[in-house]
Design an enzyme around this catalytic site. Structure first.
Site, PDB file in Angstrom:
ATOM      1  N   THR A  69       9.444   9.012  36.809  1.00 36.27           N
ATOM      2  CA  THR A  69       8.807   7.794  36.315  1.00 36.27           C
ATOM      3  C   THR A  69       8.375   8.039  34.875  1.00 36.27           C
ATOM      4  OG1 THR A  69       7.154   6.089  36.834  1.00 36.27           O
ATOM      5  CG2 THR A  69       6.509   8.366  37.265  1.00 36.27           C
ATOM      6  N   ASN A  70       7.548   7.184  34.318  1.00 35.51           N
ATOM      7  CA  ASN A  70       7.069   7.361  32.943  1.00 35.51           C
ATOM      8  C   ASN A  70       5.665   6.795  32.832  1.00 35.51           C
ATOM      9  OD1 ASN A  70       7.219   4.455  31.961  1.00 35.51           O
ATOM     10  ND2 ASN A  70       9.308   4.780  32.673  1.00 35.51           N
ATOM     11  N   HIS A  71       5.075   6.922  31.648  1.00 32.87           N
ATOM     12  CA  HIS A  71       3.665   6.584  31.468  1.00 32.87           C
ATOM     13  C   HIS A  71       3.395   5.132  31.082  1.00 32.87           C
ATOM     14  CE1 HIS A  71       2.571  11.038  31.174  1.00 32.87           C
ATOM     15  NE2 HIS A  71       1.896  10.523  32.188  1.00 32.87           N
ATOM     16  N   SER A  72       4.378   4.253  31.212  1.00 32.61           N
ATOM     17  CA  SER A  72       4.120   2.849  30.863  1.00 32.61           C
ATOM     18  C   SER A  72       2.907   2.335  31.638  1.00 32.61           C
ATOM     19  CB  SER A  72       5.342   1.995  31.220  1.00 32.61           C
ATOM     20  OG  SER A  72       5.014   0.628  31.099  1.00 32.61           O
TER      21      SER A  72
END
Ligand code: CTP
Ligand code: CA
Length: 228
Positions: free
Chosen positions: A33-36
């Site tokens: 996933t990512n930090h959005s």
């Protein structure tokens, strides 16, 4: 009580928004996933609803409250987001893609938790490309007016305009990080095929709801220019 009166510049318009990260499973307990934060997309959904639009928000995994009056559909993966957005897009006049969609997902998913025991070397994972949701919507017959977002770490204008052309969209909003990623305050660059300007206009920073409200004004002008 301070009443924020918003002129209903998008009255009767249907607006579809993607927001947040996606989560691409590796096995039942892990994923990519990512930090959005999802904050910009949720602020845009709120601002569009305040401006009189009928808003559908397709959100990846984030813990944010649903803005009042907004229809929200939660998804996990890029493929799920694609499969919700594509059939819905033609019924909307505007599509705003703020989601930080994972560009790749693990090519295969393990049904069981991948165990450390008995492995002599660390596992490697083959990746496969996810669909580009924004480009796919822009390529639909009768596509809505498509707005992209581009988070970049350098050469914001150059990269943003390249994405505008590659995805064949009329408008892209650039955001230069990493210092501002995930923050409430931000400054944006509004880029179309032949012009660009800062938001706020003086290059200062503003909170995401303020930016979202200004963007809705700008969007309504661009929509009426298009149909004029
Ligand atoms: N986007 C999308 N689906 C994808 C990837 C991106 O809808 N699979 C959308 C994003 O929501 C954003 C825009 O495309 O509005 C630009 O995303 P970005 O990640 O900056 O562009 P990419 O084309 O993936 O380029 P890169 O990550 O290499 O910079
Ligand atoms: Ca990307």
């Amino acid at each position: 009580v301070i009443a924020h009166f918003q002129p209903k510049v998008l009255a009767g318009r249907k607006v579809l928004i993607t927001a947040g990260p996606t989560f691409e499973p590796i096995d039942p307990v892990r994923g990519i996933t990512n930090h959005s934060s999802g904050k910009m997309g949720f602020a845009l959904a709120r601002a569009a609803q305040e401006a009189g639009a009928e808003v559908t928000l397709v959100a990846g995994p984030v813990h944010l409250p649903t803005p009042r009056g907004v229809r929200r559909i939660d998804v996990m993966t890029a493929q799920q987001m694609h499969d919700v957005v594509l059939p819905a897009a033609a019924q909307h006049e505007v599509f705003i893609a703020t989601a930080a969609v994972a560009d790749w997902r693990p090519a295969t998913q393990s049904d069981q938790k991948i165990k450390k025991e008995g492995k002599k070397v660390a596992p490697t994972f083959a990746l496969t490309e996810n669909p580009d949701i924004l480009a796919a919507v822009a390529a639909l017959p009768g596509a809505p007016y498509c707005v992209g977002f581009a988070a970049e770490s350098e050469q914001l204008l150059t990269h943003a305009r390249a994405k505008l052309q590659r995805k064949r969209i009329p408008l892209i909003i650039g955001n230069l990080g990493p210092a501002t990623f995930g923050r409430d305050e931000n400054s944006l660059l509004v880029v179309d095929a032949d012009s660009h300007h800062a938001l706020p206009a003086d290059g200062s920073q503003a909170d995401k709801l303020t930016l979202a409200r200004i963007l809705m004004q700008e969007l309504s002008q661009r929509l009426s220019n298009r149909t004029a």
